[in-house]
Scaffold this motif. Structure first.
Motif, PDB file in Angstrom:
ATOM      1  N   HIS A   1      12.929 -34.158  52.019  1.00 30.82           N
ATOM      2  CA  HIS A   1      11.674 -34.885  52.225  1.00 30.82           C
ATOM      3  C   HIS A   1      11.761 -36.324  51.700  1.00 30.82           C
ATOM      4  N   SER A   2      12.491 -36.531  50.602  1.00 30.85           N
ATOM      5  CA  SER A   2      12.690 -37.870  50.038  1.00 30.85           C
ATOM      6  C   SER A   2      14.132 -37.953  49.560  1.00 30.85           C
ATOM      7  N   PRO A   3      14.962 -38.774  50.184  1.00 33.46           N
ATOM      8  CA  PRO A   3      16.385 -38.823  49.786  1.00 33.46           C
ATOM      9  C   PRO A   3      16.587 -39.263  48.344  1.00 33.46           C
ATOM     10  N   GLU A   4      15.601 -39.966  47.726  1.00 32.85           N
ATOM     11  CA  GLU A   4      15.776 -40.407  46.345  1.00 32.85           C
ATOM     12  C   GLU A   4      15.803 -39.239  45.366  1.00 32.85           C
ATOM     13  N   PHE A   5      15.211 -38.098  45.767  1.00 30.54           N
ATOM     14  CA  PHE A   5      15.101 -36.954  44.863  1.00 30.54           C
ATOM     15  C   PHE A   5      16.240 -35.967  45.100  1.00 30.54           C
ATOM     16  N   THR A   6      17.462 -36.439  44.936  1.00 29.29           N
ATOM     17  CA  THR A   6      18.633 -35.575  45.031  1.00 29.29           C
ATOM     18  C   THR A   6      18.995 -35.129  43.624  1.00 29.29           C
ATOM     19  N   LEU A   7      18.812 -33.833  43.349  1.00 32.01           N
ATOM     20  CA  LEU A   7      19.016 -33.275  42.019  1.00 32.01           C
ATOM     21  C   LEU A   7      20.294 -32.454  41.984  1.00 32.01           C
ATOM     22  N   SER A   8      20.970 -32.478  40.847  1.00 39.17           N
ATOM     23  CA  SER A   8      22.172 -31.665  40.680  1.00 39.17           C
ATOM     24  C   SER A   8      21.784 -30.214  40.389  1.00 39.17           C
ATOM     25  N   GLU A   9      22.779 -29.354  40.427  1.00 41.47           N
ATOM     26  CA  GLU A   9      22.520 -27.935  40.165  1.00 41.47           C
ATOM     27  C   GLU A   9      22.031 -27.713  38.738  1.00 41.47           C
ATOM     28  N   GLU A  10      22.591 -28.448  37.785  1.00 36.23           N
ATOM     29  CA  GLU A  10      22.168 -28.314  36.404  1.00 36.23           C
ATOM     30  C   GLU A  10      20.725 -28.782  36.221  1.00 36.23           C
ATOM     31  N   HIS A  11      20.361 -29.898  36.877  1.00 38.70           N
ATOM     32  CA  HIS A  11      18.989 -30.400  36.768  1.00 38.70           C
ATOM     33  C   HIS A  11      17.994 -29.434  37.416  1.00 38.70           C
ATOM     34  N   VAL A  12      18.371 -28.833  38.539  1.00 39.59           N
ATOM     35  CA  VAL A  12      17.485 -27.858  39.176  1.00 39.59           C
ATOM     36  C   VAL A  12      17.251 -26.671  38.250  1.00 39.59           C
ATOM     37  N   HIS A  13      18.312 -26.232  37.577  1.00 42.66           N
ATOM     38  CA  HIS A  13      18.189 -25.092  36.665  1.00 42.66           C
ATOM     39  C   HIS A  13      17.255 -25.427  35.494  1.00 42.66           C
ATOM     40  N   ARG A  14      17.306 -26.673  35.009  1.00 37.81           N
ATOM     41  CA  ARG A  14      16.441 -27.060  33.889  1.00 37.81           C
ATOM     42  C   ARG A  14      14.977 -27.212  34.307  1.00 37.81           C
ATOM     43  N   LEU A  15      14.720 -27.626  35.545  1.00 36.59           N
ATOM     44  CA  LEU A  15      13.358 -27.887  35.998  1.00 36.59           C
ATOM     45  C   LEU A  15      12.662 -26.663  36.572  1.00 36.59           C
ATOM     46  N   VAL A  16      13.392 -25.567  36.755  1.00 35.84           N
ATOM     47  CA  VAL A  16      12.788 -24.362  37.336  1.00 35.84           C
ATOM     48  C   VAL A  16      11.595 -23.864  36.526  1.00 35.84           C
ATOM     49  N   PRO A  17      11.636 -23.798  35.175  1.00 35.31           N
ATOM     50  CA  PRO A  17      10.452 -23.324  34.439  1.00 35.31           C
ATOM     51  C   PRO A  17       9.217 -24.183  34.667  1.00 35.31           C
ATOM     52  N   GLY A  18       9.385 -25.499  34.824  1.00 35.72           N
ATOM     53  CA  GLY A  18       8.223 -26.359  35.068  1.00 35.72           C
ATOM     54  C   GLY A  18       7.553 -26.064  36.392  1.00 35.72           C
ATOM     55  N   VAL A  19       8.355 -25.884  37.455  1.00 38.32           N
ATOM     56  CA  VAL A  19       7.779 -25.544  38.756  1.00 38.32           C
ATOM     57  C   VAL A  19       7.158 -24.153  38.722  1.00 38.32           C
TER      58      VAL A  19
ATOM     59  N   GLU B   1      11.295 -17.699  40.019  1.00 31.87           N
ATOM     60  CA  GLU B   1      12.548 -18.458  39.896  1.00 31.87           C
ATOM     61  C   GLU B   1      13.136 -18.779  41.259  1.00 31.87           C
ATOM     62  N   ARG B   2      13.040 -17.817  42.194  1.00 32.10           N
ATOM     63  CA  ARG B   2      13.603 -18.048  43.536  1.00 32.10           C
ATOM     64  C   ARG B   2      12.838 -19.136  44.263  1.00 32.10           C
ATOM     65  N   ILE B   3      11.484 -19.097  44.219  1.00 33.14           N
ATOM     66  CA  ILE B   3      10.676 -20.104  44.922  1.00 33.14           C
ATOM     67  C   ILE B   3      10.852 -21.483  44.280  1.00 33.14           C
ATOM     68  N   SER B   4      10.928 -21.538  42.955  1.00 27.48           N
ATOM     69  CA  SER B   4      11.081 -22.818  42.268  1.00 27.48           C
ATOM     70  C   SER B   4      12.433 -23.453  42.577  1.00 27.48           C
ATOM     71  N   THR B   5      13.486 -22.655  42.600  1.00 29.94           N
ATOM     72  CA  THR B   5      14.818 -23.190  42.908  1.00 29.94           C
ATOM     73  C   THR B   5      14.874 -23.720  44.330  1.00 29.94           C
ATOM     74  N   ALA B   6      14.284 -22.989  45.272  1.00 31.38           N
ATOM     75  CA  ALA B   6      14.280 -23.448  46.664  1.00 31.38           C
ATOM     76  C   ALA B   6      13.482 -24.741  46.819  1.00 31.38           C
ATOM     77  N   LEU B   7      12.365 -24.860  46.101  1.00 33.12           N
ATOM     78  CA  LEU B   7      11.534 -26.074  46.219  1.00 33.12           C
ATOM     79  C   LEU B   7      12.278 -27.287  45.680  1.00 33.12           C
ATOM     80  N   LEU B   8      12.916 -27.147  44.508  1.00 32.11           N
ATOM     81  CA  LEU B   8      13.623 -28.293  43.920  1.00 32.11           C
ATOM     82  C   LEU B   8      14.867 -28.666  44.719  1.00 32.11           C
TER      83      LEU B   8
END
Length: 343
Positions: free
Chosen positions: A239-257, A226-233
């Motif tokens: 690296h790409s300014p288009e990929f600015t994610l909110s805190e809620e979106h990062v929390h939802r995508l952590v299981p996928g990473v 969970e720690r590594i996935s949150t840091a990556l997202l």
């Protein structure tokens, strides 16, 4: 230059056969031999399309296959602005001439594919229903032809009229067939169907879509994953300014990473898979990252368990075993000694 063109038009008018109309347009049609596009009157005189939309439809038809026809590509090619071009494309899309769909390429990149049809009404054309064929009679009648030189006697009750002498011998009556010859069977393919429904050649835009696959999840979401996935997202926008994610979106995508990390995927590899060959601009970064985490998930790693080497406590010889102890020969010798001692 204008004087030469006006003179040529005047000379061409004198060569048109027949009387010219007193008012209205006069067409001087010169047959094209190359570099021409066929445009139907259903488009040129469409009552629901603006002149701008009709003009861009003709321009799109004249472009070669594979030419970019997006708003920015057309604005770079023609003098109209992007707003006017976008409004014209929406008109063509509303009336069925244009269709734009987002497609994912084999390399994972999402592109917009534009399809243009010059006759959208022909895609939903109904089948022509004809009347069913009449049943053939069981015994067809055969009537011998009556020659013109033989008069037909009157059928009234009065005396028959004098008949003119025949100019030639009377023709022999046609032979009556012993067995009636039935009509040839009608093929099933040529028999039309009554009340034929609409047969759309393409699915309607409101057709139900298959549900999207769920976001992958790891077998166990450990605190380290969970720690590594949150840091990556959270670091994607560096690296790409288009990929600015909110805190809620990062929390939802952590299981996928975390599912990728569980399959021994390096964080740099995950970052490269999420941000490479992305469309410009990325309108919905959360949906895009979720799609790539699901569609590009690597296969699970199949590990083979290898039994480690151990050193025998008795003979110092190496042998494979899960825990330290004696080798097979030493265990057999010790067992034999125990049996002798017991005897």
């Amino acid at each position: 230059m204008d004087t030469q063109q006006n003179t040529a038009l005047t000379r061409a008018l004198t060569e048109i056969p027949g009387p010219l109309p007193a008012r209205g347009v006069i067409h001087i049609a010169i047959r094209h031999t190359d570099r021409f596009t066929v445009v139907g009157n259903d488009l040129a005189q469409h009552p629901g399309l603006s002149t701008t939309a009709v003009g861009f439809a003709v321009r799109i038809q004249s472009l070669p296959q594979g030419t970019e026809v997006g708003v920015k590509a057309l604005a770079a090619r023609f003098p109209e602005g992007e707003k006017l071009i976008a409004a014209a494309l929406r008109e063509l899309e509303t009336h069925g001439y244009l269709q734009r769909a987002r497609t994912r390429l084999p390399n994972g990149r999402i592109v917009t594919r534009t399809v243009f049809c010059n006759q959208p009404a022909a895609l939903l054309r109904t089948r022509v229903a004809a009347a069913p064929p009449q049943q053939a009679s069981a015994a067809p009648q055969f009537r011998a032809p009556v020659p013109a030189s033989v008069p037909v006697p009157a059928r009234g009750p009065g005396p028959a009229l004098a008949q003119a002498p025949a100019r030639g011998p009377a023709p022999a009556p046609a032979p009556k067939p012993e067995h009636p010859v039935p009509d040839a069977p009608v093929p099933e393919a040529s028999v039309p169907q009554d009340h034929a429904p609409f047969v759309p050649l393409v699915p309607p835009p409101t057709a139900p879509k298959s549900p999207r696959p769920p976001l992958p999840r790891p077998r166990e979401l450990t605190p380290e994953l969970e720690r590594i996935s949150t840091a990556l997202l959270s670091d994607l926008h560096h690296h790409s300014p288009e990929f600015t994610l909110s805190e809620e979106h990062v929390h939802r995508l952590v299981p996928g990473v975390a599912a990728w990390l569980e399959r021994d995927t390096h964080p740099d590899t995950i970052r490269h898979a999420l941000t490479t060959n992305a469309p410009e601009p990325v309108k919905y970064p959360y949906q895009f990252v979720k799609h790539r985490l699901t569609a590009l998930l690597p296969p699970p790693v199949h590990r083979t368990t290898v039994t480690p080497f151990q050193t025998c406590d008795g003979c110092e010889r190496a042998f494979r075993a899960a825990t330290p102890g004696h080798c097979r020969d030493c265990r057999t010798g010790h067992a034999h000694e125990d049996q002798q001692a017991a005897a």
